[in-house]
Design a protein around this motif. Structure first.
Motif, PDB file in Angstrom:
ATOM      1  N   VAL A  90       0.846  -1.199   0.000  1.00 16.94           N
ATOM      2  CA  VAL A  90       0.000   0.000   0.000  1.00 16.94           C
ATOM      3  C   VAL A  90       0.879   1.246   0.000  1.00 16.94           C
ATOM      4  O   VAL A  90       0.645   2.203  -0.760  1.00 16.94           O
ATOM      5  N   ALA A  91       1.912   1.237   0.839  1.00  9.58           N
ATOM      6  CA  ALA A  91       2.811   2.391   0.918  1.00  9.58           C
ATOM      7  C   ALA A  91       3.556   2.587  -0.400  1.00  9.58           C
ATOM      8  O   ALA A  91       3.747   3.723  -0.869  1.00  9.58           O
ATOM      9  N   GLN A  92       3.983   1.497  -1.022  1.00  8.82           N
ATOM     10  CA  GLN A  92       4.717   1.577  -2.283  1.00  8.82           C
ATOM     11  C   GLN A  92       3.856   2.172  -3.389  1.00  8.82           C
ATOM     12  O   GLN A  92       4.342   2.942  -4.235  1.00  8.82           O
ATOM     13  N   LEU A  93       2.567   1.838  -3.394  1.00 14.46           N
ATOM     14  CA  LEU A  93       1.661   2.352  -4.422  1.00 14.46           C
ATOM     15  C   LEU A  93       1.499   3.866  -4.359  1.00 14.46           C
ATOM     16  O   LEU A  93       1.077   4.489  -5.352  1.00 14.46           O
ATOM     17  N   GLN A  94       1.841   4.483  -3.225  1.00 14.26           N
ATOM     18  CA  GLN A  94       1.777   5.946  -3.134  1.00 14.26           C
ATOM     19  C   GLN A  94       2.655   6.599  -4.197  1.00 14.26           C
ATOM     20  O   GLN A  94       2.381   7.716  -4.642  1.00 14.26           O
ATOM     21  N   ASN A  95       3.717   5.910  -4.624  1.00 11.32           N
ATOM     22  CA  ASN A  95       4.617   6.459  -5.632  1.00 11.32           C
ATOM     23  C   ASN A  95       3.934   6.665  -6.980  1.00 11.32           C
ATOM     24  O   ASN A  95       4.452   7.384  -7.837  1.00 11.32           O
ATOM     25  N   LEU A  96       2.776   6.027  -7.171  1.00 16.65           N
ATOM     26  CA  LEU A  96       2.061   6.138  -8.442  1.00 16.65           C
ATOM     27  C   LEU A  96       1.085   7.310  -8.462  1.00 16.65           C
ATOM     28  O   LEU A  96       0.532   7.634  -9.520  1.00 16.65           O
ATOM     29  N   LYS A  97       0.871   7.945  -7.338  1.00 12.46           N
ATOM     30  CA  LYS A  97      -0.101   9.052  -7.317  1.00 12.46           C
ATOM     31  C   LYS A  97       0.344  10.246  -8.157  1.00 12.46           C
ATOM     32  O   LYS A  97      -0.491  10.849  -8.854  1.00 12.46           O
ATOM     33  N   PRO A  98       1.627  10.595  -8.192  1.00 15.05           N
ATOM     34  CA  PRO A  98       2.026  11.679  -9.103  1.00 15.05           C
ATOM     35  C   PRO A  98       1.848  11.326 -10.577  1.00 15.05           C
ATOM     36  O   PRO A  98       1.826  12.212 -11.438  1.00 15.05           O
ATOM     37  N   LEU A  99       1.692  10.030 -10.877  1.00 17.65           N
ATOM     38  CA  LEU A  99       1.544   9.581 -12.262  1.00 17.65           C
ATOM     39  C   LEU A  99       0.086   9.471 -12.700  1.00 17.65           C
ATOM     40  O   LEU A  99      -0.195   9.133 -13.850  1.00 17.65           O
ATOM     41  N   GLY A 100      -0.853   9.711 -11.774  1.00 12.04           N
ATOM     42  CA  GLY A 100      -2.269   9.674 -12.139  1.00 12.04           C
ATOM     43  C   GLY A 100      -3.141   8.810 -11.258  1.00 12.04           C
ATOM     44  O   GLY A 100      -4.371   8.844 -11.374  1.00 12.04           O
ATOM     45  N   LEU A 101      -2.554   7.998 -10.378  1.00 19.42           N
ATOM     46  CA  LEU A 101      -3.359   7.201  -9.460  1.00 19.42           C
ATOM     47  C   LEU A 101      -4.015   8.113  -8.429  1.00 19.42           C
ATOM     48  O   LEU A 101      -3.340   8.959  -7.836  1.00 19.42           O
ATOM     49  N   LYS A 102      -5.323   7.935  -8.225  1.00 21.62           N
ATOM     50  CA  LYS A 102      -6.061   8.818  -7.315  1.00 21.62           C
ATOM     51  C   LYS A 102      -6.472   8.149  -6.013  1.00 21.62           C
ATOM     52  O   LYS A 102      -6.556   8.813  -4.973  1.00 21.62           O
ATOM     53  N   ARG A 103      -6.757   6.824  -6.064  1.00 18.65           N
ATOM     54  CA  ARG A 103      -7.236   6.160  -4.845  1.00 18.65           C
ATOM     55  C   ARG A 103      -6.627   4.772  -4.717  1.00 18.65           C
ATOM     56  O   ARG A 103      -6.477   4.040  -5.697  1.00 18.65           O
ATOM     57  N   ILE A 104      -6.292   4.429  -3.467  1.00 18.95           N
ATOM     58  CA  ILE A 104      -5.827   3.084  -3.124  1.00 18.95           C
ATOM     59  C   ILE A 104      -6.778   2.551  -2.057  1.00 18.95           C
ATOM     60  O   ILE A 104      -6.917   3.141  -0.976  1.00 18.95           O
ATOM     61  N   SER A 105      -7.460   1.460  -2.376  1.00 14.01           N
ATOM     62  CA  SER A 105      -8.501   0.925  -1.504  1.00 14.01           C
ATOM     63  C   SER A 105      -8.197  -0.530  -1.162  1.00 14.01           C
ATOM     64  O   SER A 105      -7.306  -1.148  -1.736  1.00 14.01           O
ATOM     65  N   MET A 106      -8.967  -1.064  -0.240  1.00 15.36           N
ATOM     66  CA  MET A 106      -8.836  -2.469   0.130  1.00 15.36           C
ATOM     67  C   MET A 106     -10.192  -3.023   0.507  1.00 15.36           C
ATOM     68  O   MET A 106     -11.038  -2.312   1.057  1.00 15.36           O
ATOM     69  N   THR A 107     -10.408  -4.299   0.210  1.00 17.72           N
ATOM     70  CA  THR A 107     -11.583  -5.024   0.677  1.00 17.72           C
ATOM     71  C   THR A 107     -11.119  -6.109   1.628  1.00 17.72           C
ATOM     72  O   THR A 107     -10.208  -6.873   1.308  1.00 17.72           O
ATOM     73  N   SER A 108     -11.735  -6.182   2.819  1.00 22.29           N
ATOM     74  CA  SER A 108     -11.282  -7.105   3.866  1.00 22.29           C
ATOM     75  C   SER A 108     -12.479  -7.707   4.586  1.00 22.29           C
ATOM     76  O   SER A 108     -13.564  -7.120   4.609  1.00 22.29           O
ATOM     77  N   ASN A 109     -12.260  -8.883   5.194  1.00 19.63           N
ATOM     78  CA  ASN A 109     -13.325  -9.441   6.037  1.00 19.63           C
ATOM     79  C   ASN A 109     -13.296  -8.856   7.447  1.00 19.63           C
ATOM     80  O   ASN A 109     -14.169  -9.166   8.259  1.00 19.63           O
TER      81      ASN A 109
END
Length: 350
Positions: A90-109
């Motif tokens: 999840v933390a690593q995906l933050q690097n993609l926000k300057p490239l156009g990623l807007k939201r990082i979500s998760m589905t959990s039980n």
């Protein structure tokens, strides 16, 4: 990641019905500690851990997809918190926000959220969907073979951490349809948005039938016996691609995902990848693409792999079916066995 040409960067994935793909669901594991009947087979054959794509490989694929228009990534399972390293992912995906990623979500039980909620918030998770199909402890145990209390503790921990939450409740006729009003009351009391979901033919044992479906209209009829019910029509609140039809119960937001009786497929903008590299253009797609080799090559920066992968995905995504009912009809017309599909909900994450 090699620099891409302007042409490649602008080449967003679109299907034959003009639906641009903006959301990617990444299943990081098929393993789950629950055994929900609408999801998990009685005797699942787990993917071998060495067959799973590494988080580094998944990250490179996510970067590739963000360059091609993906704006939201949802991490799913199985139960994603069962895979060690998912918080770092999840933390690593933050690097993609300057490239156009807007939201990082998760589905959990929700079972492990008491342990991980604060860390997920610190890692930058934007929102969280939690499955909760009953507030009755005995019924919950029958549905999941697990205790209810850790899930409720996890929901509280997520609230305390400041994570935006939605609760997903799959309803099955004669099994937990008596939970419509209790769950609705609880969502109002807890100030949490609830989404009821019609039972879909993705169950592990493939015993689904329309008789098990609690329809959107039935849900509304139940809610109307106790709540003042109004439909949410503000376009600024509900995007065209949002799967849930939005309502208010006594002014509190509530959604219903009615794939069977009111399919949202006409505006679908989702794509899916399993933990071992199978790519699906639709939740109900009879066939996926095996991309494990290509994703490993992408992570290894093999020359020309980006052009090759882009071409392969463009063709597959272009041929995406119109939706669930179109797939059902085609299978029926071709006398194909719907049970021949080898993948169920626990591998795709819904």
């Amino acid at each position: 990641m090699n620099m891409m040409t302007e042409l490649e960067t602008d080449a967003r994935f679109v299907d034959q019905f003009g639906r641009s793909k903006r959301k990617l669901r990444i299943s990081v594991t098929d393993r789950c500690n629950f055994k929900c009947v609408y999801c998990m087979p009685e005797h699942p054959e787990w993917m071998k851990k060495h067959d799973l794509l590494s988080f580094e490989e998944l990250y490179h694929f996510c970067a590739f997809m963000v360059h091609r228009g993906i704006e939201a990534i949802r991490i799913t399972g199985g139960e994603p918190l069962m895979r060690q390293g998912v918080v770092h992912f999840v933390a690593q995906l933050q690097n993609l926000k300057p490239l156009g990623l807007k939201r990082i979500s998760m589905t959990s039980n929700g079972h492990y959220l008491k342990q991980y909620a604060q860390a997920l918030k610190q890692a930058g998770l934007d929102d969280l969907n939690i499955s909760l199909d009953s507030l009755d402890a005995d019924q919950f145990k029958q549905l999941t073979q697990k205790d209810l209390s850790p899930v409720l503790d996890g929901i509280r921990a997520a609230q305390q951490a400041g994570l935006p939450i939605k609760i997903n409740s799959v309803l099955m006729n004669g099994i937990n349809d008596n939970q419509i009003l209790p769950l609705a009351r609880w969502s109002v009391e807890q100030n949490i948005q609830l989404r009821f979901i019609e039972f879909m033919p993705l169950d592990g044992e493939r015993k689904w039938s329309t008789a098990h479906v609690v329809s959107e209209q039935q849900i509304l009829n139940h809610l109307g016996t106790e709540f003042t019910l109004t439909q949410r029509t503000n376009d600024s609140v509900q995007s065209a691609s949002e799967p849930a039809r939005q309502y208010f119960i006594d002014g509190h937001p509530l959604g219903i995902i009615s794939t069977i009786t009111n399919s949202f497929c006409g505006s679908c903008d989702r794509l899916r990848l399993t933990a071992q590299g199978e790519f699906y253009n639709c939740l109900f797609a009879p066939q996926g693409l095996q991309l494990k080799t290509e994703i490993k090559a992408l992570a290894a920066s093999i020359p020309l792999i980006e052009l090759s992968l882009h071409h392969t995905l463009s063709n597959y995504i272009w041929n995406k079916e119109q939706g669930f009912h179109a797939i059902e009809q085609r299978l029926k017309n071709q006398s194909m066995d719907k049970s021949s599909r080898k993948i169920s909900m626990h591998m795709l994450g819904g």
